[in-house]
Design an enzyme around this catalytic site. Sequence first.
Site, PDB file in Angstrom:
ATOM      1  N   CYS A  53     -58.226  16.934  10.334  1.00 43.50           N
ATOM      2  CA  CYS A  53     -57.003  16.417  10.980  1.00 43.50           C
ATOM      3  C   CYS A  53     -57.374  15.635  12.242  1.00 43.50           C
ATOM      4  O   CYS A  53     -58.077  16.151  13.110  1.00 43.50           O
ATOM      5  CB  CYS A  53     -56.090  17.586  11.332  1.00 43.50           C
ATOM      6  SG  CYS A  53     -54.746  17.115  12.440  1.00 43.50           S
ATOM      7  N   CYS A  56     -56.067  17.582  15.558  1.00 44.18           N
ATOM      8  CA  CYS A  56     -56.534  18.899  15.993  1.00 44.18           C
ATOM      9  C   CYS A  56     -57.513  18.769  17.168  1.00 44.18           C
ATOM     10  O   CYS A  56     -58.214  17.763  17.285  1.00 44.18           O
ATOM     11  CB  CYS A  56     -57.209  19.638  14.824  1.00 44.18           C
ATOM     12  SG  CYS A  56     -56.036  20.538  13.767  1.00 44.18           S
ATOM     13  N   HIS A 117     -52.477  23.490  14.156  1.00 43.49           N
ATOM     14  CA  HIS A 117     -52.186  22.567  13.065  1.00 43.49           C
ATOM     15  C   HIS A 117     -50.993  23.026  12.219  1.00 43.49           C
ATOM     16  O   HIS A 117     -50.282  22.207  11.626  1.00 43.49           O
ATOM     17  CB  HIS A 117     -53.439  22.451  12.185  1.00 43.49           C
ATOM     18  CG  HIS A 117     -53.353  21.451  11.066  1.00 43.49           C
ATOM     19  ND1 HIS A 117     -53.502  20.088  11.273  1.00 43.49           N
ATOM     20  CD2 HIS A 117     -53.127  21.606   9.734  1.00 43.49           C
ATOM     21  CE1 HIS A 117     -53.385  19.459  10.111  1.00 43.49           C
ATOM     22  NE2 HIS A 117     -53.163  20.353   9.157  1.00 43.49           N
ATOM     23  N   ASN A 157     -41.098  12.114  13.475  1.00 43.42           N
ATOM     24  CA  ASN A 157     -40.942  12.102  12.020  1.00 43.42           C
ATOM     25  C   ASN A 157     -41.563  13.355  11.495  1.00 43.42           C
ATOM     26  O   ASN A 157     -42.750  13.582  11.703  1.00 43.42           O
ATOM     27  CB  ASN A 157     -41.699  10.929  11.396  1.00 43.42           C
ATOM     28  CG  ASN A 157     -40.887   9.693  11.362  1.00 43.42           C
ATOM     29  OD1 ASN A 157     -39.664   9.754  11.353  1.00 43.42           O
ATOM     30  ND2 ASN A 157     -41.548   8.561  11.348  1.00 43.42           N
ATOM     31  N   SER A 165     -47.587  11.261   7.851  1.00 41.35           N
ATOM     32  CA  SER A 165     -48.832  11.412   7.107  1.00 41.35           C
ATOM     33  C   SER A 165     -49.603  12.667   7.498  1.00 41.35           C
ATOM     34  O   SER A 165     -50.585  12.998   6.872  1.00 41.35           O
ATOM     35  CB  SER A 165     -49.705  10.178   7.335  1.00 41.35           C
ATOM     36  OG  SER A 165     -49.808   9.904   8.727  1.00 41.35           O
ATOM     37  N   HIS A 168     -49.642  18.165  11.257  1.00 43.50           N
ATOM     38  CA  HIS A 168     -49.872  18.649  12.631  1.00 43.50           C
ATOM     39  C   HIS A 168     -48.659  18.275  13.494  1.00 43.50           C
ATOM     40  O   HIS A 168     -48.246  17.120  13.510  1.00 43.50           O
ATOM     41  CB  HIS A 168     -51.156  18.026  13.192  1.00 43.50           C
ATOM     42  CG  HIS A 168     -51.657  18.755  14.408  1.00 43.50           C
ATOM     43  ND1 HIS A 168     -52.855  19.398  14.466  1.00 43.50           N
ATOM     44  CD2 HIS A 168     -51.069  18.974  15.613  1.00 43.50           C
ATOM     45  CE1 HIS A 168     -53.009  19.959  15.651  1.00 43.50           C
ATOM     46  NE2 HIS A 168     -51.927  19.719  16.369  1.00 43.50           N
ATOM     47  N   HIS A 170     -46.305  16.779  15.836  1.00 40.16           N
ATOM     48  CA  HIS A 170     -46.405  15.704  16.820  1.00 40.16           C
ATOM     49  C   HIS A 170     -45.223  14.758  16.705  1.00 40.16           C
ATOM     50  O   HIS A 170     -44.550  14.705  15.679  1.00 40.16           O
ATOM     51  CB  HIS A 170     -47.703  14.911  16.620  1.00 40.16           C
ATOM     52  CG  HIS A 170     -47.703  14.065  15.375  1.00 40.16           C
ATOM     53  ND1 HIS A 170     -47.840  14.595  14.104  1.00 40.16           N
ATOM     54  CD2 HIS A 170     -47.572  12.726  15.199  1.00 40.16           C
ATOM     55  CE1 HIS A 170     -47.800  13.611  13.208  1.00 40.16           C
ATOM     56  NE2 HIS A 170     -47.629  12.470  13.845  1.00 40.16           N
ATOM     57  N   GLN A 172     -43.784  10.728  18.615  1.00 38.54           N
ATOM     58  CA  GLN A 172     -44.294   9.473  19.132  1.00 38.54           C
ATOM     59  C   GLN A 172     -43.396   8.967  20.241  1.00 38.54           C
ATOM     60  O   GLN A 172     -42.259   9.426  20.403  1.00 38.54           O
ATOM     61  CB  GLN A 172     -44.354   8.419  18.016  1.00 38.54           C
ATOM     62  CG  GLN A 172     -45.250   8.797  16.859  1.00 38.54           C
ATOM     63  CD  GLN A 172     -45.347   7.668  15.837  1.00 38.54           C
ATOM     64  OE1 GLN A 172     -45.683   6.542  16.168  1.00 38.54           O
ATOM     65  NE2 GLN A 172     -45.043   7.971  14.592  1.00 38.54           N
TER      66      GLN A 172
END
Lengths: 377, 377
Positions: A53, A56, A117, A157, A165, A168, A170, A172
């Site tokens: 990943c 990570c 993760h 997202n 994609s 993990h 997260h 933006q």
Amino acid sequence: MAEPFDPTTHSHRRFNPLTNEHVLVSPHRSKRPWLGQIEAPQPVDLPAYDPKCYLCPGNARASGEKNGQYQNTSVFVNDYAAVLPPPGPIAPAAPHPLLTTQPMQGACDVIIFHHRHDLTLPRLTLEELGKVIEEWIRVYKMRGAQDGIKYVQIFENKGSIMGCSNPHPHGQSWSLSEIPTIPATELQSLKRYANNPDVAPSDAPRGLNGRPCMLCEYANFEVQDQGRVVVQNEHWVALVPWWATWPFEILLLPHHRHIPSLVELTEDEKVSFASIISRITIRYDNLFSCSFAYSMGIHQRPIPLKDGDSGANADDDVAHLHLHFFPPLLRSASVRKFLVGFELMAEAQRDISPEQAAERLRACSEVHYMNSAAATQ
Amino acid sequence: MAEPFDPTTHSHRRFNPLTNEHVLVSPHRSKRPWLGQIEAPQPVDLPAYDPKCYLCPGNARASGEKNGQYQNTSVFVNDYAAVLPPPGPIAPAAPHPLLTTQPMQGACDVIIFHHRHDLTLPRLTLEELGKVIEEWIRVYKMRGAQDGIKYVQIFENKGSIMGCSNPHPHGQSWSLSEIPTIPATELQSLKRYANNPDVAPSDAPRGLNGRPCMLCEYANFEVQDQGRVVVQNEHWVALVPWWATWPFEILLLPHHRHIPSLVELTEDEKVSFASIISRITIRYDNLFSCSFAYSMGIHQRPIPLKDGDSGANADDDVAHLHLHFFPPLLRSASVRKFLVGFELMAEAQRDISPEQAAERLRACSEVHYMNSAAATQ
Ligand SMILES: [Zn+2]
Ligand SMILES: [Zn+2]
């Protein structure tokens, strides 16, 4: 003779006063059988650390740069940013008055929510969620203070069916040299409302300079009505808006006072913000016993006020902090709503009514299904 | 010193004068690696007749009704219509001025393009495509003449990734008691252009009563410029519009004269319409050697003119017939574009530029890959 209107039976359209668009509601149709695409199940047994990943701790990213051994949150510039820092090129001449171009500069950041993760927002503690909120505030202030940045869009997202994609946890942040279409439209609507002399007086909070705020007024009405409210606390209300497009769409906003942006939150308001984010994302996961996919975005004052700003653009300073959650799932972990055909060509459309969706979400537990007694036995 | 602008390198936004929205173009980003969801391949070996398909000749539908042993096209009312015929209920009172409701009536039709289960528009003969066009005209006239119908939207969803549950070639027509959001916005834009005294004179065709038509003007410019044209013939041009949102979006419209709707097409124009639909859908399939998914919609005069209409609403009669093709695939049969995150919260965004997309489509063959020598050996 015409029948009386029944919102759970009769097709109708509702107006979205933020975007000035309609949504067509066809509640009688929510029982049609599903013959279409089934989503692949999401992986459930994720490791706490994945050596492959790129988010990570300690791992290398596409740029070759290595992530630090961070705890909780971490922020870095996206290796595939949609916009790049200034200076930009010279704006070109339009080849025809109908074909116009504006160069766009800015920055795209990745905001990691947690070092593990395998976690997601609904599985973080309230303390950990508080750290995510602080990171959002920090990025908003940092980017919003930079020269040439006129707008900061924070979003998440979640889920591969939303094109995400990497599982993990997260989000933006895209910071831009122009205010994008959708927030610009919303701000226009809020400004029109703030300056509308025909707005009836109410007991809702008022916006800056005592002007009416459409979102304060709307939140205040929904808290009294309760029909579309999913959860609420002292400061915040989460509701399926009257004009929701997505089946289980949620609008999350402060209802007790006018708050332009994350920067103005008090410590108490941040604590109850973390709490209500936790409660709605847990309900989302519990709705279909899956990691519930969505796009979430924060709408607020385009950038934080700068020193000496107060008063200068007061007329345009109409934002009221709110979060949109747009989740695509419709009736199970594997059956989604598609925004296609009629919706792309004509108008948004939904089957179950917003009131029915709110009722379903109110019926969900606030104990995450992966932490329930049955799951942990 | 600032660089000169390069549309294949620099991030920029383009304005869509039909919808008054922007799209953010990030051409430098088109080479980022794909780590996300891969679409399942579509079945390729479909039978010519499928006993379980509710659209095949002679089969029963959900309502229990049986399809006739039709040849070529067939039309029936959707068993799960989003709107139902009048009379509608009484419009309810708004619980708050921000929460408004309009009852919607109408009809939803299914338009089968061909009796064979395994064909699609690009695999029909020009004669068969001509029959589809005649069916579109017939439905548009029939529904548009009914009391209370103000708008007819004809569209096609193709492919399971567009939520289309059945590969049998078919489209739909939704007829409504109000003009939906998107065509209403487009008509507003066309009307503003028609009445704009600042529009510069050009050699483009003019709209009704000699007023300027934004789409005639735009098509005329693109035919001269050629940079975004995919294919064209005597009457029609298919181009990737300056403001395209989808990677391989196409706008198909007449460029040689102002045509408000399908009803006004001459026999010659219908023949060349069938031909250009065939040419662009074959190129689409050949782009990634797959049955190329898209949503297609026909925008035109909301309903055909009624007797005695001429002149009455002449001021609003600004439509110029055009078709939108919105395909989601981005770089292969299994990698799609997602309209999520920033796009749902802020603004449409694309990576490859419209000029690059047009070039890719111009490079495709007009012999369908399933009919090529290699495939049939
Ligand atoms: Zn908003
Ligand atoms: Zn259009």
